[in-house]
Design a protein around this motif. Sequence first.
Motif, PDB file in Angstrom:
ATOM      1  N   THR A   1      24.753 -61.755 -26.452  1.00  0.00           N
ATOM      2  CA  THR A   1      25.841 -60.766 -26.170  1.00  0.00           C
ATOM      3  C   THR A   1      26.600 -60.790 -27.565  1.00  0.00           C
ATOM      4  N   GLY A   2      26.056 -60.493 -28.833  1.00  0.00           N
ATOM      5  CA  GLY A   2      26.813 -60.526 -30.055  1.00  0.00           C
ATOM      6  C   GLY A   2      26.885 -62.052 -30.554  1.00  0.00           C
ATOM      7  N   ASP A   3      27.960 -62.690 -30.229  1.00  0.00           N
ATOM      8  CA  ASP A   3      28.133 -63.859 -31.253  1.00  0.00           C
ATOM      9  C   ASP A   3      28.115 -65.181 -29.697  1.00  0.00           C
ATOM     10  N   GLY A   4      28.187 -64.475 -28.545  1.00  0.00           N
ATOM     11  CA  GLY A   4      27.561 -65.173 -27.590  1.00  0.00           C
ATOM     12  C   GLY A   4      26.647 -64.965 -26.824  1.00  0.00           C
ATOM     13  N   VAL A   5      26.792 -65.898 -25.659  1.00  0.00           N
ATOM     14  CA  VAL A   5      26.245 -66.089 -25.263  1.00  0.00           C
ATOM     15  C   VAL A   5      25.809 -65.999 -23.649  1.00  0.00           C
ATOM     16  N   ARG A   6      25.476 -64.875 -22.443  1.00  0.00           N
ATOM     17  CA  ARG A   6      25.634 -65.077 -20.893  1.00  0.00           C
ATOM     18  C   ARG A   6      24.803 -65.433 -20.513  1.00  0.00           C
ATOM     19  N   ILE A   7      24.607 -66.258 -19.466  1.00  0.00           N
ATOM     20  CA  ILE A   7      24.081 -67.185 -18.748  1.00  0.00           C
ATOM     21  C   ILE A   7      24.054 -67.076 -17.486  1.00  0.00           C
ATOM     22  N   GLY A   8      22.922 -66.176 -16.643  1.00  0.00           N
ATOM     23  CA  GLY A   8      23.391 -65.477 -15.223  1.00  0.00           C
ATOM     24  C   GLY A   8      23.523 -66.835 -14.470  1.00  0.00           C
ATOM     25  N   ALA A   9      24.136 -67.115 -13.818  1.00  0.00           N
ATOM     26  CA  ALA A   9      24.651 -67.657 -12.334  1.00  0.00           C
ATOM     27  C   ALA A   9      23.305 -68.591 -11.494  1.00  0.00           C
ATOM     28  N   ALA A  10      22.488 -68.480 -10.978  1.00  0.00           N
ATOM     29  CA  ALA A  10      21.293 -68.473 -10.508  1.00  0.00           C
ATOM     30  C   ALA A  10      20.239 -69.245 -11.316  1.00  0.00           C
ATOM     31  N   VAL A  11      20.755 -69.128 -13.264  1.00  0.00           N
ATOM     32  CA  VAL A  11      19.336 -69.885 -14.447  1.00  0.00           C
ATOM     33  C   VAL A  11      19.673 -71.465 -13.601  1.00  0.00           C
ATOM     34  N   THR A  12      18.306 -71.665 -13.829  1.00  0.00           N
ATOM     35  CA  THR A  12      18.869 -73.712 -12.910  1.00  0.00           C
ATOM     36  C   THR A  12      18.842 -74.599 -13.879  1.00  0.00           C
ATOM     37  N   ASN A  13      19.733 -75.158 -14.114  1.00  0.00           N
ATOM     38  CA  ASN A  13      19.727 -76.466 -15.055  1.00  0.00           C
ATOM     39  C   ASN A  13      18.864 -77.322 -15.949  1.00  0.00           C
ATOM     40  N   SER A  14      17.837 -76.629 -15.201  1.00  0.00           N
ATOM     41  CA  SER A  14      16.936 -77.350 -16.459  1.00  0.00           C
ATOM     42  C   SER A  14      16.448 -75.803 -16.667  1.00  0.00           C
ATOM     43  N   ALA A  15      16.484 -74.450 -16.944  1.00  0.00           N
ATOM     44  CA  ALA A  15      15.954 -73.547 -18.039  1.00  0.00           C
ATOM     45  C   ALA A  15      17.067 -73.411 -18.757  1.00  0.00           C
ATOM     46  N   LEU A  16      18.380 -73.801 -18.580  1.00  0.00           N
ATOM     47  CA  LEU A  16      19.250 -73.464 -19.672  1.00  0.00           C
ATOM     48  C   LEU A  16      19.305 -74.575 -20.756  1.00  0.00           C
ATOM     49  N   ALA A  17      19.003 -75.734 -19.993  1.00  0.00           N
ATOM     50  CA  ALA A  17      19.327 -77.028 -21.515  1.00  0.00           C
ATOM     51  C   ALA A  17      17.372 -76.444 -22.137  1.00  0.00           C
ATOM     52  N   GLY A  18      16.510 -76.284 -21.529  1.00  0.00           N
ATOM     53  CA  GLY A  18      15.510 -75.540 -21.764  1.00  0.00           C
ATOM     54  C   GLY A  18      15.286 -74.829 -23.348  1.00  0.00           C
ATOM     55  N   ASP A  19      16.506 -73.867 -22.839  1.00  0.00           N
ATOM     56  CA  ASP A  19      16.202 -72.859 -23.793  1.00  0.00           C
ATOM     57  C   ASP A  19      16.367 -72.608 -25.009  1.00  0.00           C
TER      58      ASP A  19
END
Lengths: 329, 738
Positions: A61-79
Motif C-alpha cells: 500500500t504505497g510505502d507500506g504493507v497491509r496484512i490480513g489478520a488470518a495470515v499465518t505467522n509462517s506465511a508472514l515471516a516467509g513473505d
Amino acid sequence: MKPFNYSRAADDKAAVTSARGQGARYLGGGTNLIDLMKHEIEQPDALVDVSRLPHEAIEETGDGVRIGAAVTNSALAGDPIIRERYPLLSTALLSGATMQLRNRATTGGNFLQRTRCQYFYDTQRACNKREPGSGCDAVGGLNRFHAILGASEQCIAVHPSDMAVAMVALGAHVETALGEGSGRTLPADALHRLPGDTPHIDHQLRHGELITHVVLPKAAEHQLYRKVRDRSSYAFAVVSIGVAFDLLEGNFMNVRIALGGVAHKPWRAARAEEILEGKAPSPELFAKAADAELAEARGYGHNDFKIPLMRRLIIASFGEMTAKQENAA
Amino acid sequence: MSEHPKGLIGQPLDRVEGPLKVTGQATYAADWRGDEPHLIGFIVESPAAKGTITALDTKEAEAAPGVELVLTHLNTPKQIPFGERNDDGNFAQSHAMMRTDHVRYVGYPVALVVARTLEEARHAASLVRFEIKADGDAIFDPVANEKLAEKPDALDGAEEVDTDTGDFDAAWAGASHTVEAEFHTSGQHAAAMEPHATVAEWDGDRLTVHMAIQILSDARKGFANTFDIDPESVRIVSPYIGGGFGSKLGIHNEAILAALAAKVTGQPVRVNQHRRNVFSNGPHRSRHRQRLKVGADDHGNIVAIHHDSLAAMSRDYPFAEAPASPTRGSYATKAMHTQHRVVEADIPKVDAMRAPGEAIGTLTFEAIIDELAHECGVDPVEFRLRNEPEKDPNSGKPFSDRKMRRCLLEGAERFGWNGPASRREGDWLIGHGMAAAIRPNMMMKAEAAMELAPDGRLVVRLDMTDIGTGTYTILTQIAAEAMGIAPDKVTVELGDTDFPETCGSGGSFGAGSTGTAVLDAAENLKADLLSRAAKADRDWKGVNSKALRITDDMLSLDERSLPISALDDGKAISAKGSASPGKAHENMAQYSYGAQFAEVAVDAVTGEIRLRRLTGVFDAGRILNEKTARSQLMGGMVFGIGAALMEESLMDDRYGAFMNRDLAEYHIPVNRDVPRLDIHMIEGFDANSNPLGSKGIGELGICGAGPAIANAIFAATGVRVRKFPIHMEDLMEKLPPR
C-alpha cells in the motif's frame, strides 16, 4: 473443557454479530485459546471461527504493507516483502514458538495471545487475570518471567508475543471491524493495556471487535529484533527488544523501540526514543537512554536480573546497529 | 580379554519394530482397544497439600452427560493402605489411591470422573465440588527443613547409605590444596513423550492392565499389594513404551485409579495422565543440596573427599537417591566420607530418574574436581589420570574392566583438548571444559523362553520391556546369532506377565541381564535340538553346536541337514533360559566409564549459554547394537545438557505445588540446543559383567556431560556456578567487561 457452541463466520459483519453474544470468543489458529479451554482457564460459551475469513493477503500500500489478520505467522515471516523490508518482523516471528505453531497461529490471534504466567495457567492458584479479585500468587511467588515495568500489585504478568513487540517497534496500526460496516484503526502500541486494577482485560478492543488487518508504514532503514531466552528455540522471551530508526546525517531519526518480556504489553520505550531522537550515536547516549527508560523499573525477586539485563540489551543493540553503520560507511 | 564372536551382535541393525512405530501400528497403552468399549477416567486434583477432605459434592458431576461414575474416597473398593507391604520395595508396595479422606500432596486425586468420552469426563471433572482443610504442618523443602533430616533405611542403587574410609579430618587438615562448596540441584521430571496411561479391566478377581511400565514383575506385585490379591491373578501387558527414564519403573496414580474404576463399573476403564497431571501424579527427582570438600597434596594427588547429600523423600514412599555413590568409585584418595540424608515431605512421589545418583552426583563432583585441578595448577585431564585408582577406593575390591584412562586420552585427542582454553569471538565468550563419567554396571535375574516352530520361525518370549532403547532389536540379534538363524525369522515378544519374568528396564541392567537369559535359552534350545537330532540321525552325535544353522524349515550343520519337523513329530520345540549375577558382581567393582569434553559460548551481554560441541568417549564393554547404543548415549548426553542448563521443576514452596507443569515451561534441550554430538565407543568385552561382555549404557551418556559444560562455562567466563541448572542471570553481572 466446558461445552460450547461453534460457528463459522461467513464474513466480518456476520462474525461481529455472532461474537457480540454473551461469552463468545473469536477462534483464529487456536494455538493458545484451545489449550486454555482444555484447562478451563478460558471458558467461552461460543466460538466464532474467523480463520477462514478472506483476510489472508499481504498487499503493498504505497510505502507500506497491509496484512490480513488470518495470515499465518509462517506465511508472514516467509513473505518476500516482509523479509526484505521488515526483517525486524520476520526475525521476531521466526523466534517465536515452533514451526508447527507458526503454521497455525494467525496475525490477529498472535496479538491477542494471553500471558504465560504460571499462576494464570494453574486454576488451583490465585490469579486476578483469570479470576478477578482472587489475588496474585506471582507476587511473592515464582516470578522470574514477570514484569519490571508498568505492573500493579494486582498483576505482574507479561505479554508473551514476539510479533507484537515487532509491530510496535515498526509503528504498525491495527484495523478492526465493529459490525454494520464500521471499524476503526488503532496504533499497535495502543492495542494492549497495563494491568492496573483490571488485569483480566488485556487489550482495548470492545466485545465483538474483530482485528481484520495490520498496516505497516514505510520501513525504517535500520531494524533489529533481539530475543534473550533460556534455550535457543521454543522458549518465550526472558526479555526482547525491537528497534527501528533512520539516520539523517549521522543522527537518529524516527527512533522506535519496543521491549518484550518486561510488561503487561509490548513496552514502547518512549523515554529512550526521546533521548536518542536527533542525536548522534554514542555509548554514553545509549546508556542514558536505557537508564531513563528503566528509571522506574522494579523487580519482584526472581526477575530482578531483568533490569540490568534489559539495560545491557538496549545498549548492546544500539551499539551493534550503529557499529554496522560505521563499518558500512 | 576373551575373544568375542563376530557376527550379528554389535551390528547397527535397524529397529525391528521401527516400521510399526512409524506407521502408527504399535499399540501403546493408550492405544489399546479391547473387544468391549471402555470408559474414560479424568483426575480431579487437590490444590492443597496434606489435609483432609471436609466437604465433597459430586451430584452435579454425576448428572453431567455421559458420566458413569464419580469415584472418590467414599466409594473406592477395598485397598491395602498406601505404603504397606514395603518389604517388597517401593515399586511393589501398596499404591492405594483415595482410600480415605486424606490428601497427601498437591495434585493428589480427590476424584476420578468416569464417562463415555474424554470430553465428557473432563468437563464433569470441573463440576466436582470439594473443600480441603490443610493440616498446616506440611513439609516441602528439604533444605529449609534440614532439622527433620533422617538417614534413609536404604539407598537406591548403592549398598551403603554412608561410607567412611581413612581419616577424613586428618587428610583434610593435611591437604595442600582444598576446595569446599555447597551445590544445589533442582527437582526434575522425566516427562516422557508418552504420558502415563493405563487401561484396566477385571474378570472376577483377575485384573488385566494395559499400561506403560518398565518393570512388569514389580508392578504386578504393586497391584497385588494394593488390592490384596494374588500376583498370579494380575496380568500386565506393555509391549510399547514411549520413554521411561525411570518414571515408569513403578505404577502411578492413573493405574490404580483405572483399576478401581473398572472394579466399580464392571467395565474396562482407561485413564491417561495429561501433561500437567504427569508433574504431580507421576514421579520426580528431588531437589538436592550437596556439600563437597576435596583436598589434594603438593603433587596433585587427591587425599580427601567429602560428599554429602540432602533430599526430599515423599512420605510413605521410601526412595533415596545416591549422588555420592559415583564419588565412591571415582578417584584414589587417602580418605573419603560420603553421606545421604532425606527429609520426609508432603510432595508427589520422589523416585528414580535416568541415572539416579550419577546424573546429579557427577554433575557436582566432577565440577568440584575441576576446581581442585585448577587450584593444583594441573590440567584437568592430567589431574584425573594422576588420580586413577588401582582398586575401588571405597570397598577395596578390584575393578572389573576399567578403561577410564583410554576414555580420557581418546576423548582429549578427538576433541582437540588443549587445557581449559578460552577465547573471545565478538560478543561470545568461548570456553572448553571436560569431565569424567562413571556409572555402576549391574546384572539382575532374568528368564526367557524360546520356541522353534517346524517352519523355522523362532519366537522369543520374556516380560522384558522396550522403552525406546532397542530391546526388541538387540534380543533379536542375540537370539539369531546364537541360534544360527536369520534375524527376520526371529520374533521377540515382550511386555507381558504371561511370559518368563525378568528385571525389566532400569538401571542400565536390562540389555545385559535379559540378553544373557536369551543367550542361555538359545544354548538350551540348541542342546535339545542336537540331542533330538542325534536320536533321529546318528550322524548328528557329538557335533559342535556352534556350527548349527537354521534355514527355512531345516536344521543344518556342516554337511548334515534335517527337517525341524522330524525332531518332535512336527511339534514346536521350546526351551527356557535364565541369567543371574555371578560372583564377579560380588567380588569386583563394576562400572561403565566415559569422558566428555564440551565447548560452550556465553553471550557477554546477556549471559545466555549455548553449547557448541560435545565429545563423549565411552567404555560400555561390548556394544550389542552400534546404532541403538549410540542413540542411548546421544539421548543421555542430551539429558546431561538439560541437567546443566535447563531442566528445573519449580515448586512454589508456599503451597508445595509444581508450577511449570508443561513442556513450554519445563525446558529440555530442543534440536537447536544440541550441536552435532561426537560419540565414540571403545570396543571392549567385559567377561566379568555377563557372558555377552556388555556393560550398562542407557544412563552412561548423562554422566559427565553436565559437569563438562559447567567446567567449560568457568573456562569461558571465570565464573563458578554452584547451582543447576545454570541460568544467564547466574553469569550476567559477573562477566568480564566488554
